[in-house]
Design an enzyme around this catalytic site. Structure first.
Site, PDB file in Angstrom:
ATOM      1  N   GLY A  29      78.193  19.631 -30.788  1.00 48.84           N
ATOM      2  CA  GLY A  29      77.229  18.586 -30.640  1.00 48.84           C
ATOM      3  C   GLY A  29      77.386  17.323 -31.657  1.00 48.84           C
ATOM      4  O   GLY A  29      77.123  16.490 -31.787  1.00 48.84           O
ATOM      5  N   LYS A  33      46.540  -1.730 -17.093  1.00 50.20           N
ATOM      6  CA  LYS A  33      47.115  -0.443 -16.678  1.00 50.20           C
ATOM      7  C   LYS A  33      46.479   0.550 -17.758  1.00 50.20           C
ATOM      8  O   LYS A  33      46.021   0.336 -18.843  1.00 50.20           O
ATOM      9  CB  LYS A  33      48.678  -0.730 -17.004  1.00 50.20           C
ATOM     10  CG  LYS A  33      49.440   0.485 -17.251  1.00 50.20           C
ATOM     11  CD  LYS A  33      50.871   0.047 -17.321  1.00 50.20           C
ATOM     12  CE  LYS A  33      51.466   0.651 -18.614  1.00 50.20           C
ATOM     13  NZ  LYS A  33      52.888   0.414 -19.085  1.00 50.20           N
ATOM     14  N   ASP A  86      58.592  -7.335 -17.291  1.00 51.02           N
ATOM     15  CA  ASP A  86      58.477  -6.486 -18.450  1.00 51.02           C
ATOM     16  C   ASP A  86      59.417  -6.316 -19.596  1.00 51.02           C
ATOM     17  O   ASP A  86      60.569  -6.762 -19.156  1.00 51.02           O
ATOM     18  CB  ASP A  86      58.056  -4.986 -17.678  1.00 51.02           C
ATOM     19  CG  ASP A  86      57.206  -3.963 -18.767  1.00 51.02           C
ATOM     20  OD1 ASP A  86      56.849  -4.319 -19.974  1.00 51.02           O
ATOM     21  OD2 ASP A  86      56.487  -2.907 -18.073  1.00 51.02           O
TER      22      ASP A  86
HETATM   23  C1  R5P Z   1      55.313  -0.177 -22.078  1.00 56.57           C
HETATM   24  O1  R5P Z   1      54.150  -0.460 -22.795  1.00 56.57           O
HETATM   25  C2  R5P Z   1      56.221  -0.796 -21.871  1.00 56.57           C
HETATM   26  O2  R5P Z   1      56.360  -2.275 -21.950  1.00 56.57           O
HETATM   27  C3  R5P Z   1      56.848  -0.472 -20.408  1.00 56.57           C
HETATM   28  O3  R5P Z   1      55.818  -1.126 -19.463  1.00 56.57           O
HETATM   29  C4  R5P Z   1      56.814   0.783 -20.041  1.00 56.57           C
HETATM   30  O4  R5P Z   1      57.738   1.301 -21.013  1.00 56.57           O
HETATM   31  C5  R5P Z   1      57.528   1.083 -18.856  1.00 56.57           C
HETATM   32  O5  R5P Z   1      57.802   2.356 -18.563  1.00 56.57           O
HETATM   33  P1  R5P Z   1      57.702   3.105 -17.193  1.00 56.57           P
HETATM   34  O6  R5P Z   1      58.752   2.605 -16.347  1.00 56.57           O
HETATM   35  O7  R5P Z   1      57.873   4.615 -17.284  1.00 56.57           O
HETATM   36  O8  R5P Z   1      56.200   2.838 -16.737  1.00 56.57           O
END
Ligand code: R5P
Length: 309
Positions: A35, A188, A214
């Site tokens: 690896g 969230k 995001d």
């Molecule tokens: C979290 O704070 C990030 O900004 C994203 O919202 C998160 O990493 C997204 O991850 P997933 O698609 O697993 O919900």
């Protein structure tokens, strides 16, 4: 100037080199049966080297390769070594949330500097404070102009930009500045593992097309939860998703496909695998090439074309 492609995203390195009108450099990667990796670079001696290597999954493998590449360039007596890390893994570990944890973002930034990088270039890191934990100069670029530019003119009036969690509010404001729309914010809650719950939304979403933005899509859980909440709250069924880094781990792409989204747009900071889902790509290669051209000639980076709010 030399553009050295790591193995994580050679297509992006090539696209950057094309924009700069240069060739990518020869770089071979030997893998040992246990690896271990042994990269070898050519022509680095005396050069201004830009190593393009996102630390995307497999994160640790790509990170170690990056460190070895930086060291290889330094030992080849490169004049200057810049680590171009379009997706900076471990950036989410920007604080300790429980006793006994490590500060992953600082450890990785330190390791890149210790390997011999003179500078770091990143794109939309999860934590804007990344620069503060770097002991070498760090330049932060953004995929928002490319992604928002691909959406502008293709959205109905009244479209709302949605931050799927509190951490994405600033990002949503930057999209909203380009798309000229209001912002809504989802509250969230992350449970154990990748479980995510969207609790409520602040802002007017009723009857509106939503663009959820995001910094990254990992498992797709955040997007799935936000979509469910928005539709239940009366938003138009037609939902668009834009994120800088499309990691798409586990069954993320299929998960998004099942949501019946109008568009899913990511940048090419991370090499997008053949997911089978319809994912659109807006390239950050011109943004990175432009930054490299400025760094190479010791000019200040141009501001991203985001209108002031
Ligand atoms: C979290 O704070 C990030 O900004 C994203 O919202 C998160 O990493 C997204 O991850 P997933 O698609 O697993 O919900």
């Amino acid at each position: 100037m030399r553009i050295v492609p790591g193995s994580a995203n050679p297509a992006l390195a090539q696209a950057v080199a094309n924009h700069l009108g240069v060739e990518t450099d020869g770089c071979t990667l030997q893998r040992f049966p246990d690896g271990e990796l042994r990269p070898q670079v050519e022509n680095a001696c005396g050069a201004d080297v830009y190593i393009v290597q996102p630390t995307s999954p497999p994160v640790n493998e790509h990170l170690v390769e990056l460190l070895l590449l930086v060291d290889a360039c330094r030992r080849s007596r490169a004049g200057r070594v810049t680590a171009v890390v379009p997706y900076f893994g471990y950036a989410r570990q920007d604080r300790r949330t429980a006793p006994g944890q490590a500060l992953g973002s600082a450890v990785v930034a330190d390791a890149i500097a210790a390997a011999g990088a003179d500078r770091l270039v990143v794109v939309d890191p999860h934590t804007p404070e990344l620069e503060a934990v770097c002991r070498i100069p760090a330049e932060t670029l953004s995929a928002v102009p490319a992604l928002a530019g691909a959406l502008a003119g293709h959205l109905p009036d009244g479209t709302v930009v949605v931050a799927p969690d509190l951490g994405a509010v600033k990002l949503a404001e930057r999209y909203a500045a380009v798309l000229h729309g209001p912002v809504a914010v989802v509250r969230k809650q992350r449970g154990a593992g990748s479980a995510v719950a969207a609790l409520d939304v602040a802002g007017d979403v009723i009857g509106r097309t939503a663009v959820i933005v995001d910094d990254m899509i990992t498992t797709g859980a955040t997007i799935e939860a936000a979509v469910g909440l928005l539709r239940a709250g009366g938003a138009a069924h037609d939902i668009v998703v834009a994120a800088t880094h499309g990691l798409f781990v586990h069954a993320a792409a299929g998960r998004l496909q099942d949501l019946g989204l109008r568009r899913v747009l990511v940048s090419d900071t991370v090499a997008v695998k053949n997911t089978g889902a319809t994912i659109e790509i807006a390239s950050v290669a011109p943004t990175i090439a432009d930054a490299i051209a400025c760094l190479h000639t010791d000019k200040p980076l141009r501001d991203p074309p985001i209108p002031a709010r």
